[in-house]
Each structure stands twice: as structure tokens, then as C-alpha cells.
Design a protein around this motif. Structure first.
Motif, PDB file in Angstrom:
ATOM      1  N   GLU A  50      19.887   7.813 -80.027  1.00  0.00           N
ATOM      2  CA  GLU A  50      20.136   7.823 -78.590  1.00  0.00           C
ATOM      3  C   GLU A  50      21.203   6.799 -78.207  1.00  0.00           C
ATOM      4  O   GLU A  50      21.916   6.975 -77.220  1.00  0.00           O
ATOM      5  CB  GLU A  50      18.852   7.569 -77.804  1.00  0.00           C
ATOM      6  N   CYS A  53      24.438   8.458 -78.432  1.00  0.00           N
ATOM      7  CA  CYS A  53      24.602   9.438 -77.362  1.00  0.00           C
ATOM      8  C   CYS A  53      25.013   8.773 -76.053  1.00  0.00           C
ATOM      9  O   CYS A  53      25.714   9.395 -75.231  1.00  0.00           O
ATOM     10  CB  CYS A  53      23.303  10.218 -77.158  1.00  0.00           C
ATOM     11  N   HIS A 202      19.895  12.716 -75.519  1.00  0.00           N
ATOM     12  CA  HIS A 202      18.891  12.755 -76.584  1.00  0.00           C
ATOM     13  C   HIS A 202      17.545  12.291 -76.049  1.00  0.00           C
ATOM     14  O   HIS A 202      17.444  11.248 -75.411  1.00  0.00           O
ATOM     15  CB  HIS A 202      19.284  11.873 -77.763  1.00  0.00           C
ATOM     16  N   ARG A 209      18.699  15.780 -84.396  1.00  0.00           N
ATOM     17  CA  ARG A 209      19.841  16.326 -83.667  1.00  0.00           C
ATOM     18  C   ARG A 209      20.548  17.434 -84.457  1.00  0.00           C
ATOM     19  O   ARG A 209      21.747  17.677 -84.282  1.00  0.00           O
ATOM     20  CB  ARG A 209      20.846  15.230 -83.301  1.00  0.00           C
ATOM     21  N   ARG A 212      19.551  22.840 -82.194  1.00  0.00           N
ATOM     22  CA  ARG A 212      19.893  22.959 -80.784  1.00  0.00           C
ATOM     23  C   ARG A 212      19.058  24.068 -80.154  1.00  0.00           C
ATOM     24  O   ARG A 212      19.006  25.189 -80.649  1.00  0.00           O
ATOM     25  CB  ARG A 212      21.379  23.257 -80.585  1.00  0.00           C
ATOM     26  N   TYR A 217      18.994  19.247 -78.010  1.00  0.00           N
ATOM     27  CA  TYR A 217      18.695  18.987 -79.412  1.00  0.00           C
ATOM     28  C   TYR A 217      17.349  18.275 -79.563  1.00  0.00           C
ATOM     29  O   TYR A 217      16.974  17.441 -78.741  1.00  0.00           O
ATOM     30  CB  TYR A 217      19.788  18.117 -80.030  1.00  0.00           C
TER      31      TYR A 217
END
Length: 243
Positions: A50, A53, A202, A209, A212, A217
């Protein structure tokens, strides 16, 4: 909560993990405040993907929403690895996710939001921000006691007293379902914002990930994925999408 025009001169600090909820909160803050900065935490979470992301989401927001780009200020990342060291949870260790005898899932990290907001208030004080924005919610959530409205109202009082300056904690998702969170982000940024959330945020506790789904994800089976998937399905079935 005050209308957007009442916040035109205020600066906000958004607790930004890179997930769906914090991205919706970031958009909400950008729509309301004069300046917005973001804050993330590295606490040894097993889904630390994360943290990668976060920067992608910030970059995409600035590229796709020029009306917000000028308002989006610095990003901060604090090392709270000590929290991971003292936490015996499925969110900080590789272990099965399950319910505990106290009725809470073992993904609950005791004191996490209390520490996050205390550090956020300290940073906000130094950065001249008077508003903390977090994605805590007590509607569709995992039962964490530090996500409850009463907890955060109490903390707002304590932080304001301890800093001797008014510090507001805003939780725009507190009483929304996950379906309503999808509707809020669409209201703020249209279908483009929800597509950004699907592609770049995320939520999965396991850090997955590679798979999808229509909602984004993730592993699809952890509590975070289940909440996000169910909310997205309800949002789509309600006919809100694209309305």
C-alpha cells in the motif's frame, strides 16, 4: 459538517494509506480545503505494498484532476515500526486471519488509530494544519474500537487540549456503507475517480496485487477484500454508477 466554502482558508492533513477509503477522503478534502497534505505510516504491515500505491494514487490524482493538483501539497511518511514490533496481529505477522475470543478479528492492531492521529496532530501543528482527515468508519467495518465515532470525538478533545489549539478530526465516511463510499467518490470525481480507485488503490490485508477484480486488486477472501467487493456490488446494483 461545515459547507465547503467555510473551509476555503483551512489546511488539512489526510491520513492516507493508499487504500479506497483514504483516497475517497483525500478527494473529499481536496474538494473542500485550501491546502491538503498527506501522511502515511510504515508500521511493519504485511500489506506494505500500500505504501507504493500511495505515490501512484497521488500522481494520478494530480494528472487527472487539475482542479485539485494545485491544492495537493507535500506527502509525509512516518516510520512507526515500533508499533509492528509490539503488535501480535495478523496485520503485522504472517498468520491466518480469524476471530478472537473478544469478538474482534486478529487483524486489529491495538492503539493503531490512536497513535496515527496523535502523530498526525503533532505534524499538523508544525505544518500549520488545523484539520485531520481519516477514513475511519463504524458502518461497514471490522469492529475495531478505535474506528468508532465516540473514540474519535474524545481524541479530538484530548488533542486540542494537549496542543492548546483547536484540532478538528473529520471522518467523512464514519456513517457510510461501502456502497455509499463508492457513490461519494463518484460524486466527487465522477467515473474517472472510481476507475482510479479500482486500478491504483490497495485494500487487501494480504498484499495481493496479481488478481484484478471489478472492484480492484486483492485476494478476494480477506475481510478487507470482502467488504470492498460487497460494497462495489451493492453500488453497481443500486444503479448509482454512472448516474
Amino acid at each position: 459538517m461545515p459547507p465547503p466554502q467555510a473551509n476555503s482558508q483551512r489546511k488539512a492533513l489526510v491520513l492516507f494509506s493508499g487504500g479506497q477509503d483514504s483516497t475517497a477522503c483525500l478527494a473529499w478534502a481536496l474538494d473542500r480545503f485550501a491546502q491538503v497534505e498527506t501522511l502515511g505510516f510504515d508500521y511493519g504491515q504485511r500489506h506494505r505494498v500500500e505504501l507504493d500505491c500511495r505515490q501512484v494514487v497521488r500522481r494520478e490524482l494530480m494528472a487527472q484532476f487539475p482542479q485539485w493538483a494545485a491544492k495537493l501539497g507535500e506527502d509525509h511518511l512516518l516510520d512507526l515500526s515500533l508499533l509492528g514490533q509490539i503488535s501480535d496481529t495478523a496485520l503485522t505477522e504472517s498468520r491466518a486471519i480469524e476471530m478472537q475470543a473478544n469478538g474482534l478479528p486478529n487483524t486489529f492492531v491495538p492503539g493503531r488509530n490512536l497513535l496515527f492521529l496523535s502523530f498526525a496532530a503533532t505534524l499538523a501543528y508544525r505544518r500549520g494544519a488545523s484539520v485531520l482527515v481519516g477514513g475511519m468508519c463504524e458502518t461497514d467495518y471490522s469492529g475495531y474500537p478505535d474506528c468508532r465515532d465516540n473514540t474519535l470525538k474524545s481524541l479530538q478533545v484530548a488533542l486540542s487540549l494537549g496542543l492548546d489549539t483547536p484540532m478538528t478530526i473529520e471522518t467523512p465516511l464514519m456513517f457510510l456503507t461501502k456502497a455509499q463510499t463508492w457513490a461519494l467518490s463518484e460524486q466527487l470525481g465522477g467515473a474517472a475517480l472510481n476507475e482510479l480507485i479500482v486500478d491504483h488503490t490497495h485494500t487487501c490485508y494480504l498484499g495481493e496485487r496479481t488478481q484484478r477484480h471489478a472492484w480492484g486488486y486483492g485476494c478476494g477472501s480477506c475481510p478487507a477484500c470482502e467488504l470492498r467487493a460487497r460494497g462495489h456490488a451493492e453500488f453497481i446494483s443500486s444503479g448509482s454508477a454512472g448516474a
